[in-house]
Scaffold this active site. Structure first.
Site, PDB file in Angstrom:
ATOM      1  N   ASN A  56       0.836  -1.207   0.000  1.00  0.00           N
ATOM      2  CA  ASN A  56       0.000   0.000   0.000  1.00  0.00           C
ATOM      3  C   ASN A  56       0.870   1.257   0.000  1.00  0.00           C
ATOM      4  O   ASN A  56       1.965   1.283   0.559  1.00  0.00           O
ATOM      5  CB  ASN A  56      -1.029   0.006   1.138  1.00  0.00           C
ATOM      6  CG  ASN A  56      -0.445  -0.169   2.520  1.00  0.00           C
ATOM      7  OD1 ASN A  56       0.644  -0.714   2.683  1.00  0.00           O
ATOM      8  ND2 ASN A  56      -1.160   0.285   3.532  1.00  0.00           N
ATOM      9  N   VAL A  57       0.353   2.276  -0.663  1.00  0.00           N
ATOM     10  CA  VAL A  57       1.057   3.555  -0.813  1.00  0.00           C
ATOM     11  C   VAL A  57       0.065   4.666  -0.487  1.00  0.00           C
ATOM     12  O   VAL A  57      -0.849   4.948  -1.280  1.00  0.00           O
ATOM     13  CB  VAL A  57       1.603   3.721  -2.255  1.00  0.00           C
ATOM     14  CG1 VAL A  57       2.329   5.051  -2.394  1.00  0.00           C
ATOM     15  CG2 VAL A  57       2.548   2.569  -2.614  1.00  0.00           C
ATOM     16  N   GLU A  58       0.215   5.258   0.691  1.00  0.00           N
ATOM     17  CA  GLU A  58      -0.735   6.279   1.122  1.00  0.00           C
ATOM     18  C   GLU A  58      -0.309   7.660   0.620  1.00  0.00           C
ATOM     19  O   GLU A  58       0.726   7.811  -0.030  1.00  0.00           O
ATOM     20  CB  GLU A  58      -0.866   6.215   2.649  1.00  0.00           C
ATOM     21  CG  GLU A  58      -1.432   4.860   3.070  1.00  0.00           C
ATOM     22  CD  GLU A  58      -1.645   4.714   4.558  1.00  0.00           C
ATOM     23  OE1 GLU A  58      -1.160   5.566   5.337  1.00  0.00           O
ATOM     24  OE2 GLU A  58      -2.311   3.739   4.942  1.00  0.00           O
ATOM     25  N   CYS A  67      -4.216   0.869  -2.300  1.00  0.00           N
ATOM     26  CA  CYS A  67      -4.112  -0.411  -1.598  1.00  0.00           C
ATOM     27  C   CYS A  67      -2.992  -1.260  -2.220  1.00  0.00           C
ATOM     28  O   CYS A  67      -2.615  -1.063  -3.391  1.00  0.00           O
ATOM     29  CB  CYS A  67      -5.424  -1.180  -1.688  1.00  0.00           C
ATOM     30  SG  CYS A  67      -6.699  -0.621  -0.539  1.00  0.00           S
ATOM     31  N   GLU A  69      -3.169  -4.122  -3.328  1.00  0.00           N
ATOM     32  CA  GLU A  69      -3.660  -4.857  -4.493  1.00  0.00           C
ATOM     33  C   GLU A  69      -3.541  -4.022  -5.765  1.00  0.00           C
ATOM     34  O   GLU A  69      -3.393  -4.572  -6.858  1.00  0.00           O
ATOM     35  CB  GLU A  69      -5.116  -5.287  -4.276  1.00  0.00           C
ATOM     36  CG  GLU A  69      -5.290  -6.346  -3.198  1.00  0.00           C
ATOM     37  CD  GLU A  69      -5.362  -5.796  -1.771  1.00  0.00           C
ATOM     38  OE1 GLU A  69      -4.973  -4.625  -1.549  1.00  0.00           O
ATOM     39  OE2 GLU A  69      -5.808  -6.529  -0.887  1.00  0.00           O
ATOM     40  N   CYS A 100      -9.907  -5.780   0.988  1.00  0.00           N
ATOM     41  CA  CYS A 100     -11.106  -4.938   1.135  1.00  0.00           C
ATOM     42  C   CYS A 100     -12.023  -5.141  -0.081  1.00  0.00           C
ATOM     43  O   CYS A 100     -11.638  -5.745  -1.084  1.00  0.00           O
ATOM     44  CB  CYS A 100     -10.711  -3.467   1.290  1.00  0.00           C
ATOM     45  SG  CYS A 100     -10.158  -2.667  -0.228  1.00  0.00           S
ATOM     46  N   CYS A 103     -10.835  -3.967  -3.475  1.00  0.00           N
ATOM     47  CA  CYS A 103      -9.742  -4.785  -3.993  1.00  0.00           C
ATOM     48  C   CYS A 103     -10.236  -6.145  -4.479  1.00  0.00           C
ATOM     49  O   CYS A 103      -9.650  -6.722  -5.394  1.00  0.00           O
ATOM     50  CB  CYS A 103      -8.652  -4.929  -2.937  1.00  0.00           C
ATOM     51  SG  CYS A 103      -7.780  -3.367  -2.735  1.00  0.00           S
TER      52      CYS A 103
END
Ligand code: THU
Length: 140
Positions: A56-58, A67, A69, A100, A103
């Site tokens: 994940n990359v916020e 996410c 995925e 989630c 995803c």
């Protein structure tokens, strides 16, 4: 009801779930999650035997975070495409996590109902995690 077979069986090589989980943990170690402090790593087998991964990359604009995925699907296409056959994802402790809802839909596009997911409740086809899925077939 008999669950559908995985998109492809183990013809390329038997699936080593522990190795797939390790690949997900490795990806998780590179997650960028300074806001949620909830790193996630995902790994999947492709029908030609490749393994693809993502983390994940916020973002400071919280709602546009990606996410794990998303990264995995990008890795799939960028490394030659194909169909996802087996999938796992882990949290920051390396424990198996359920993807989630959004995803699950992402995975459906590239794995279909037979994609086999490792979940805390065991191995389940995506058809059980995303029943009555909307997919590319509806647009045909
Ligand atoms: N997250 C994923 O990467 N995949 C999932 O399937 C569940 C949630 C991420 C999004 C966010 O960066 C963090 O976990 C907390 O929700």
């Amino acid at each position: 009801m008999t669950p559908p077979a995985p998109a492809q069986d183990d013809r390329v090589a038997p699936v080593d779930w522990e190795a797939l989980r390790e690949a997900a943990r490795d990806a998780m170690s590179r997650a960028y999650a300074p806001y949620s402090h909830y790193p996630v790593g995902a790994a999947a087998r492709v029908d030609d035997g490749r393994t693809v991964t993502g983390c994940n990359v916020e973002n400071a604009s919280y709602g546009i975070g990606l996410c794990a995925e998303c990264g995995l699907v990008s890795d799939l296409l960028n490394s030659g495409g194909g169909r996802l056959t087996h999938f796992t994802c882990v949290d920051g402790r390396g424990e198996v996590l359920v993807p989630c809802g959004r995803c699950r839909q992402l995975l459906y596009e590239f794995g279909g109902p037979g994609l086999l997911l490792e979940t805390p409740a065991g191995l389940l086809p995506l058809s059980e995690m995303l029943p009555q899925a909307f997919g590319p077939e509806h647009l045909a």
